[in-house]
Design a protein around this motif. Sequence first.
Motif, PDB file in Angstrom:
ATOM      1  N   ARG A  78      45.443 -76.967  45.164  1.00 17.69           N
ATOM      2  CA  ARG A  78      45.989 -75.428  44.960  1.00 17.69           C
ATOM      3  C   ARG A  78      46.145 -74.728  46.070  1.00 17.69           C
ATOM      4  O   ARG A  78      47.064 -73.954  46.235  1.00 17.69           O
ATOM      5  CB  ARG A  78      45.100 -74.606  43.901  1.00 17.69           C
ATOM      6  N   THR A  82      49.282 -72.998  47.713  1.00 18.46           N
ATOM      7  CA  THR A  82      49.260 -71.461  48.126  1.00 18.46           C
ATOM      8  C   THR A  82      49.582 -71.321  49.581  1.00 18.46           C
ATOM      9  O   THR A  82      50.465 -70.245  49.919  1.00 18.46           O
ATOM     10  CB  THR A  82      47.779 -70.981  48.072  1.00 18.46           C
ATOM     11  N   ASN A 133      45.594 -68.504  39.270  1.00 18.79           N
ATOM     12  CA  ASN A 133      45.871 -69.936  39.291  1.00 18.79           C
ATOM     13  C   ASN A 133      47.151 -70.387  38.812  1.00 18.79           C
ATOM     14  O   ASN A 133      47.799 -71.367  39.427  1.00 18.79           O
ATOM     15  CB  ASN A 133      44.196 -70.777  38.876  1.00 18.79           C
ATOM     16  N   THR A 136      50.077 -69.298  40.615  1.00 17.08           N
ATOM     17  CA  THR A 136      50.172 -70.341  41.690  1.00 17.08           C
ATOM     18  C   THR A 136      51.029 -71.501  41.449  1.00 17.08           C
ATOM     19  O   THR A 136      52.201 -71.952  42.023  1.00 17.08           O
ATOM     20  CB  THR A 136      48.906 -70.700  42.293  1.00 17.08           C
TER      21      THR A 136
END
Length: 312
Positions: A78, A82, A133, A136
Amino acid sequence: MKVLRSSIIFFIFVLMLLNKNLNANINSLIISKVNNQVITTVDLENELKTYFIMNNLEFSKENINEYKNLILDGMIKRLIKTHEIKKYNIQDYNINELKSYLSDIAKTKGLSLIDLQNFFRENNLNYLQFEENIKTQLKWNRLILILYAKEVNLSNSEIETEFKKYINDNKDGEKSYMISEIVIDLKDKNKITEIQKYISNQGFEKAASTFSISNSSVKGGSLGWLSTSEINASLLTVIKNLKPGQISKPLERLDQLMIFKLNDIKNIKRTDKDIEIIKKNIVNRLRSEKLNFFSISHFSKAEKASIIKILK
């Protein structure tokens, strides 16, 4: 890409999670760096707590040891996404997809969206971070669509060719399949035996929630009902050979390994009025396949370009 493994940090982390008094006295430690971003013991603790509570898992040293690397790998991926999102200054995302995704998660717990937020608060979980999250991933999808817009565009000949094939293959009527999936990285193919054993002992839904990297994992791997026109040819070949309740052998696609379960099947009666719906399904499927290909390809490049360290 440089990765350094350590058991010392995780030993401290286990103590933090299992002992509230000790947790209050130990400072947050950085356990991983991804480019210029960090993951701390507190970050991992919060992610594990959310994962355990959402999946009804017991807080135990055994479970922490079993899931900590799986969760940490997901957090690292993740942060790679990002980094790319910030690099290209992507701020927009599909708000309707966010609402739909959160609603699906709420339904798995038998809750409304408002009740889901209360559920997080009552269990001392960070709902805003959970939502972030998901954003994202949606921003990542937006990034891939922007970067590869030309490659994703479909010509009329592509659409017509696929439509004619659909008509020819479904002269006797269309079927709809209720399907569930488990998706893992191809590099983790050594886990297949473990996953299959887990399926036998705990069930497919639990295995999907535990191992799958797909967004469908929050719904126990469920993809819902998909008509023939919504399923790509390779998957359709696999599904057609299954009976309801049966599970497929692992299917390798790009850099992923997939396991599917056929939950149910039904016939669909289509009329001439449904032609546009069928064409729309075909277009969405073809675009989705292309986007998935470029998403995997772009992530692979971003991962190789990233500096990743799991600290001592």
